[in-house]
Design an enzyme around this catalytic site. Structure first.
Site, PDB file in Angstrom:
ATOM      1  N   SER A  90       4.625   2.237   8.134  1.00  0.00           N
ATOM      2  CA  SER A  90       4.367   1.162   7.185  1.00  0.00           C
ATOM      3  C   SER A  90       5.607   0.862   6.355  1.00  0.00           C
ATOM      4  CB  SER A  90       3.219   1.529   6.257  1.00  0.00           C
ATOM      5  OG  SER A  90       1.992   1.470   6.925  1.00  0.00           O
ATOM      6  N   ASP A 143       0.382  -7.575   1.296  1.00  0.00           N
ATOM      7  CA  ASP A 143       0.805  -6.196   1.566  1.00  0.00           C
ATOM      8  C   ASP A 143       2.327  -6.072   1.569  1.00  0.00           C
ATOM      9  OD1 ASP A 143       0.211  -3.497   1.851  1.00  0.00           O
ATOM     10  OD2 ASP A 143       0.301  -3.558   4.030  1.00  0.00           O
ATOM     11  N   HIS A 166       0.815  -1.215   0.000  1.00  0.00           N
ATOM     12  CA  HIS A 166       0.000   0.000   0.000  1.00  0.00           C
ATOM     13  C   HIS A 166       0.848   1.265   0.000  1.00  0.00           C
ATOM     14  CE1 HIS A 166       0.560  -0.125   4.457  1.00  0.00           C
ATOM     15  NE2 HIS A 166       0.439   1.181   4.360  1.00  0.00           N
TER      16      HIS A 166
END
Length: 327
Positions: free
Chosen positions: A181, A102, A72
């Site tokens: 992230s 992911d 993402h």
């Protein structure tokens, strides 16, 4: 009247302060891992212009400059820039991404720091100390520490107007925020056992594990730039079977269905929230990884039997997984 001073108690020289030991462990892990973690700014390139698409962190994992991050983080990006704590900077290209895990792979165009050591999340235990290193809110080299709260979870996340499921995540109480992230989750030996993902919300610590399944995904991204994945569309959590259900099925654990995504192959097969899936494709399911490793290219469009406990009875449902799209 003067206050009577409290007696001073000298600590024993042989005593070990647990907080000091904990702090020393966190410091040692942070010093080991931080040099290998970059802040990344991703961009889309259109003709002669570039447009920012997102930001996060990335971890060097090969000698020739490949980095791991979250899928993402690189959505709609062609490349970007990576900056390390020692001042090293380089442009990076997007090699490939896999939305279901992911995970994404980048490559630096210039020399980057040496790779971190990858560990095995399969050895993690609930309650174990872990340290997250990333770049939340643009603050390079930020560190949070906590313990493993749960293993083998799957979580639904938003993907534009659609929803998808990230399988087999590690849940920790090491808080993550935007920018974390793609950063590293490390064990006490300084080995990276997960890639942090903050898609589920600020302050919730989740990470994609480094294990045999994700190593297969990473290898596919390095070679082909993509992973052909089969998609079921269920959110689950591992649970032990009762003694009665264990005798009936011959299994000790299964996956409790928490949610079935609308329009998914799982819904079309008749799966419901509350079902307990004990086998898939004839294989026992102890955790989300057990299911995930069955859902590669050869499962796409093929009948996929699911043995399900529901209302005290064991039944077989047939799903037909579809290919996971890039979106």
């Amino acid at each position: 009247m003067n206050a009577i001073p409290e007696p001073r108690i000298e600590p024993s020289r042989d005593a070990v302060d647990p907080l000091d030991s904990y702090s020393e462990s966190v410091v040692r892990i942070a010093e080991t891992v931080t040099p290998h973690v970059a802040a990344v700014q991703m961009e889309a390139r259109r003709r002669d212009k570039t447009f920012p698409t997102g930001a996060g962190s990335a971890v060097v994992f090969t000698e020739d400059g490949y980095l791991l991050t979250n899928a993402h983080v690189v959505v709609n990006a062609d490349g970007g820039h990576a900056a390390f704590a020692d001042g090293t900077r380089t442009e990076v290209d997007v090699i490939g991404a896999d939305p279901l895990s992911d995970l994404a792979v980048l490559r630096g165009r210039l020399t980057v720091p040496q790779p971190v050591e990858l560990g095995d999340a399969g050895r993690l235990r609930v309650g174990q100390l872990v340290v997250a290193v990333g770049n939340p809110l643009g603050l390079a080299g930020s560190v949070t520490a906590g313990v493993v709260s749960a293993l083998g979870r799957s979580i639904p996340v938003a993907a534009g107007r659609n929803r998808r499921v990230i399988e087999d995540v590690i849940q920790t109480d090491a808080a993550l925020n935007p920018g974390s992230s793609g950063g590293a989750l490390a064990d006490t030996a300084g080995r990276v056992v997960g890639i942090n993902t903050a898609v589920a919300g600020i302050g919730l610590g989740l990470a994609v594990p480094i294990n045999s399944t994700t190593r297969r995904i990473i290898s596919a991204l390095l070679v082909d730039g993509r992973v052909r994945r089969a998609y079921l569309g269920l959110v689950s959590m591992p649970v032990p079977l009762s003694a009665r259900d264990g005798l009936r099925t011959g299994e000790r654990q299964g996956l409790r269905v928490v949610e079935v995504l609308p329009g998914s192959p799982a819904e079309r097969a008749g799966l419901r929230a509350g079902d307990l899936v004990v086998r898939a494709g004839g294989q026992p399911l102890a955790n989300a990884q057990s299911l995930q490793r069955l859902l590669f290219a050869d499962a796409i469009g093929a009948e996929f039997p699911l043995d399900v406990l529901r209302d005290g009875g064991l039944r077989e449902l047939i799903a037909v997984p579809q290919e996971m799209s890039a979106g």
